[in-house]
Scaffold this motif. Structure first.
Motif, PDB file in Angstrom:
ATOM      1  N   SER A  61       0.814  -1.223   0.000  1.00 25.54           N
ATOM      2  CA  SER A  61       0.000   0.000   0.000  1.00 25.54           C
ATOM      3  C   SER A  61       0.846   1.272   0.000  1.00 25.54           C
ATOM      4  O   SER A  61       0.432   2.299  -0.534  1.00 25.54           O
ATOM      5  N   CYS A  64       1.252   2.025  -3.538  1.00 21.56           N
ATOM      6  CA  CYS A  64       0.101   1.848  -4.434  1.00 21.56           C
ATOM      7  C   CYS A  64      -0.564   3.193  -4.732  1.00 21.56           C
ATOM      8  O   CYS A  64      -0.683   4.037  -3.855  1.00 21.56           O
ATOM      9  N   SER A  67      -4.103   4.084  -2.746  1.00 20.13           N
ATOM     10  CA  SER A  67      -4.159   4.587  -1.377  1.00 20.13           C
ATOM     11  C   SER A  67      -3.594   6.001  -1.266  1.00 20.13           C
ATOM     12  O   SER A  67      -3.931   6.743  -0.363  1.00 20.13           O
ATOM     13  N   CYS A  79      -4.348  -4.016  -1.987  1.00 24.34           N
ATOM     14  CA  CYS A  79      -4.602  -3.205  -0.785  1.00 24.34           C
ATOM     15  C   CYS A  79      -5.643  -3.892   0.105  1.00 24.34           C
ATOM     16  O   CYS A  79      -5.503  -3.918   1.336  1.00 24.34           O
ATOM     17  N   LYS A  83      -4.807  -5.178   3.856  1.00 25.75           N
ATOM     18  CA  LYS A  83      -5.595  -4.725   5.005  1.00 25.75           C
ATOM     19  C   LYS A  83      -6.153  -5.909   5.794  1.00 25.75           C
ATOM     20  O   LYS A  83      -6.146  -5.933   7.022  1.00 25.75           O
TER      21      LYS A  83
END
Ligand SMILES: [Zn+2]
Ligand SMILES: [Zn+2]
Length: 368
Positions: A61, A64, A67, A79, A83
């Motif tokens: 992330s 990425c 995000s 992502c 998470k």
């Protein structure tokens, strides 16, 4: 970026785990309506050490675009997975509902429907493929911005799960050899005529004579000839996932017999002769079991080995301490092995792949 060729963190880093995960069992995952296949796959991915470590350090992330963008363009599969894995390993709770992943199923696989039972192996493949493709997409963006000069089709996902098989065909008339390389993210084994994992592996890698109606067109002889085909492992993956094809029985029935397997698996007999990685050794860390008659009905549950080397049975909300004996006594569907040592870098990318068939997916049937 350097995150692609970075050495994987293959063993657990307890400092990154919650107290509850160190002292107690894995987080139970509520069944949100026929979602046992999803829970089982998530539990095994959560307990895949190099993937868990990568996620716990937010290594996806933090790079990425979904995000970092203030206006979020899209939900990113990697992502979402990151998470989920971080939640599972850092929450100080005993039970959670994977509602976000459940509601975003279509990001992984367009044809998956919330509330419908799906095939766990198919789901696993879609999760792995979508995360890999996300890495490639980000890499392309970075290359455009000249921030990453690295080329090719590597990604952390491929670094974790990827391997390569060589299929060699030798003409029995002139002796000419033709080699083809297929990159793989797992191995699917026929089990109809096997009673053990070892036997199924031997059958998969044993030479096969192409003759009769199945002759081979030799480029050298320029005609159809008898030939010998042999598969071997050119690149052994760091995490080896094996699917036992239980749903390919005669008349489409499930092959429900016991397939014996052990905690340790050594691939030495199946490696390509030219491989510089002759004896990759693996340890079991997860399994998925299916009970019932077809992949889209019945029930899935998983066994995982946690960071403290304890085995647990993860059956949706119900998580219970288990033993290796119990794990080995089950009629497993999917097996997860980790290499005792990370694959040597020299064995990583020294082959020319066909490229086209990056992910060999054997879809059993297209679901309506
Ligand atoms: Zn992402
Ligand atoms: Zn020939």
């Amino acid at each position: 970026m350097g995150l692609i060729r970075e050495k994987l963190q293959m063993s657990w880093l307890p400092s990154l785990l919650s107290e509850k995960r160190k002292r107690g069992p894995p987080l139970g995952l509520k069944n949100l309506g026929n979602s046992c296949y999803l829970n089982s796959v998530l539990q095994c991915l959560t307990y895949t050490p190099p993937l868990a470590n990568f996620c716990l350090k937010f290594q996806h992330s933090s790079h990425c675009d979904s995000s970092s963008d203030s206006a979020k363009i899209r939900d990113c599969p990697f992502c979402l997975l990151e998470k989920r894995i971080v939640r599972s390993l850092s929450l100080d709770q005993t039970l959670d509902a994977p509602a976000k992943i459940q509601s975003c199923l279509r990001i992984f696989a367009e044809h998956f429907r919330c509330g419908r039972q799906e095939d766990a192996h198919e789901f696993l493949r879609y999760v792995i493929d979508s995360c890999h493709n996300t890495c490639l997409r980000l890499k392309k963006l970075r290359r455009k911005a000249a921030a990453d000069p690295s080329n090719g089709t590597s990604s952390v996902v491929k670094e974790i799960f990827g391997g390569a098989l060589q299929s060699q065909v030798k003409c029995l008339s002139c002796g000419a050899e033709s080699n083809k390389v297929d990159e793989i993210m797992d191995i699917s084994l026929d089990i109809l005529n096997s009673g053990s994992l070892k036997d199924a592996m031997h059958k998969f890698f044993q030479p096969e004579v192409l003759d009769g109606n199945n002759k081979y067109k030799c480029d050298n002889c320029k005609k159809l000839v008898a030939a010998r085909k042999q598969m071997s492992i050119l690149q052994a993956p760091n995490i080896l996932v094996i699917q036992l094809k239980r749903f390919e029985g005669i008349f489409g029935g499930k092959i429900d017999k016991t397939i014996a397997f052990e905690e340790v698996l050594v691939l030495s007999g199946f490696m390509c002769k030219s491989s510089q990685d002759p004896q990759p050794e693996y340890n079991l860390f997860g399994t998925i079991v299916h009970s019932g008659f077809s992949p889209d009905s019945g029930h899935y549950y998983a066994y995982i080995k946690d960071a403290m080397c304890r085995w647990y049975c993860c059956n949706d909300s119900y998580v219970s301490l288990s033993t290796l004996q119990e794990v080995l006594s089950e009629k497993v569907y999917i097996l997860f092995f980790t290499r005792a040592n990370q694959r040597p870098v020299s064995a990583s990318n020294n082959f020319a792949s066909n490229g086209v068939n990056l992910i060999k997916m054997e879809m059993r049937s297209i679901k309506a």
